[in-house]
Design an enzyme around this catalytic site. Structure first.
Site, PDB file in Angstrom:
ATOM      1  N   HIS A  67     -13.700 -85.072  94.422  1.00 21.12           N
ATOM      2  CA  HIS A  67     -14.953 -84.305  94.556  1.00 21.12           C
ATOM      3  C   HIS A  67     -15.639 -84.592  95.895  1.00 21.12           C
ATOM      4  O   HIS A  67     -16.398 -83.763  96.385  1.00 21.12           O
ATOM      5  CB  HIS A  67     -15.917 -84.641  93.419  1.00 21.12           C
ATOM      6  CG  HIS A  67     -15.608 -83.946  92.127  1.00 21.12           C
ATOM      7  ND1 HIS A  67     -15.689 -82.586  91.970  1.00 21.12           N
ATOM      8  CD2 HIS A  67     -15.224 -84.429  90.921  1.00 21.12           C
ATOM      9  CE1 HIS A  67     -15.373 -82.251  90.726  1.00 21.12           C
ATOM     10  NE2 HIS A  67     -15.084 -83.358  90.064  1.00 21.12           N
ATOM     11  N   CYS A  98     -12.736 -80.981  83.857  1.00 18.79           N
ATOM     12  CA  CYS A  98     -13.802 -81.301  84.815  1.00 18.79           C
ATOM     13  C   CYS A  98     -15.081 -80.636  84.345  1.00 18.79           C
ATOM     14  O   CYS A  98     -15.059 -79.468  83.928  1.00 18.79           O
ATOM     15  CB  CYS A  98     -13.421 -80.784  86.204  1.00 18.79           C
ATOM     16  SG  CYS A  98     -14.675 -81.103  87.458  1.00 18.79           S
ATOM     17  N   HIS A 137      -9.610 -88.329  90.470  1.00 16.33           N
ATOM     18  CA  HIS A 137     -10.307 -87.063  90.203  1.00 16.33           C
ATOM     19  C   HIS A 137     -11.715 -87.089  90.810  1.00 16.33           C
ATOM     20  O   HIS A 137     -12.120 -86.145  91.502  1.00 16.33           O
ATOM     21  CB  HIS A 137     -10.364 -86.831  88.685  1.00 16.33           C
ATOM     22  CG  HIS A 137     -11.146 -85.635  88.274  1.00 16.33           C
ATOM     23  ND1 HIS A 137     -10.576 -84.532  87.684  1.00 16.33           N
ATOM     24  CD2 HIS A 137     -12.471 -85.350  88.377  1.00 16.33           C
ATOM     25  CE1 HIS A 137     -11.512 -83.618  87.454  1.00 16.33           C
ATOM     26  NE2 HIS A 137     -12.671 -84.099  87.857  1.00 16.33           N
ATOM     27  N   GLU A 138     -12.457 -88.174  90.554  1.00 14.77           N
ATOM     28  CA  GLU A 138     -13.848 -88.233  91.035  1.00 14.77           C
ATOM     29  C   GLU A 138     -13.899 -88.276  92.564  1.00 14.77           C
ATOM     30  O   GLU A 138     -14.743 -87.616  93.184  1.00 14.77           O
ATOM     31  CB  GLU A 138     -14.581 -89.440  90.442  1.00 14.77           C
ATOM     32  CG  GLU A 138     -14.759 -89.412  88.941  1.00 14.77           C
ATOM     33  CD  GLU A 138     -15.270 -88.087  88.419  1.00 14.77           C
ATOM     34  OE1 GLU A 138     -16.071 -87.420  89.102  1.00 14.77           O
ATOM     35  OE2 GLU A 138     -14.846 -87.690  87.324  1.00 14.77           O
TER      36      GLU A 138
HETATM   37 NI    NI Z   1     -14.585 -83.282  88.021  1.00 15.92          NI
END
Ligand code: NI
Length: 186
Positions: free
Chosen positions: A154, A108, A150-151
């Protein structure tokens, strides 16, 4: 249009639950996406979420173009703007009634220099909107599914180390993969 600073883990702004975008096709939204694209490109990232540049909105971008030097083996992912995303796991069921997860290495840009094995659903559907408010829906698997999960994490204040289950497979990129990743920060 600018390369923005990427917040690093420890910054409380990475832990917020991002707000939904309510107005599309605005100058502010176009500028945000332009900055996200410039910043992701400059960092050789496969994706970037608005909270990573300190913007508390449900906006992510991702894509690898033809080839991403950080992920040379992965199939290309089209460059995508995804606003107000909703993810649905479509992974096959496992014998205990759960959904199949797959493990792979993840890094990341907000956690530079480190990689870990992270479990993710193998197949997902995602829906949302582009910057003009046009709806988007895709069913994806593999690396594409991983990047989107993953995104979108966030946007709920989750960084991948919070998903790690086996900390024996969490370490510095240069130690885990000597030589291979020498050109990239993460
Ligand atoms: Ni990330």
């Amino acid at each position: 249009m600018a390369v923005r600073d990427i917040l690093k883990m420890g910054d409380p702004r990475l832990l917020r639950k991002a707000k939904a975008v309510t107005q599309f096709d605005t100058d502010e939204l176009h500028l945000l996406i332009s900055d996200l694209l410039d910043t992701m490109l400059a960092a050789n990232g496969a994706g970037l979420a608005a909270p990573q540049i300190g913007v508390d909105l449900q906006v992510v971008i991702f894509g690898t173009g033809a080839r991403n030097p950080r992920y040379p083996q992965a199939l290309p992912i089209p460059t995508t703007v995804l606003v107000n995303p909703v993810l649905t796991a479509l992974a096959p069921a496992t014998s205990d009634g759960g959904l199949l997860e797959v493990e792979d290495w993840e890094g990341c840009l907000s956690v530079p220099g480190l990689r870990a094995i992270v479990p993710r659903f193998s197949c997902i559907r995602y829906t949302g909107f582009d910057q003009y408010g046009d709806p988007l829906e895709r069913t994806v698997e593999g690396f594409h599914a991983r990047v989107v999960q993953h995104e979108c994490d966030h946007l709920i204040g989750m960084l991948y180390p919070m998903r790690v289950r086996d900390f024996t497979r969490f370490g510095f990129t240069e130690v885990l993969f000597p030589g291979i990743d020498a050109v990239s920060d993460d």
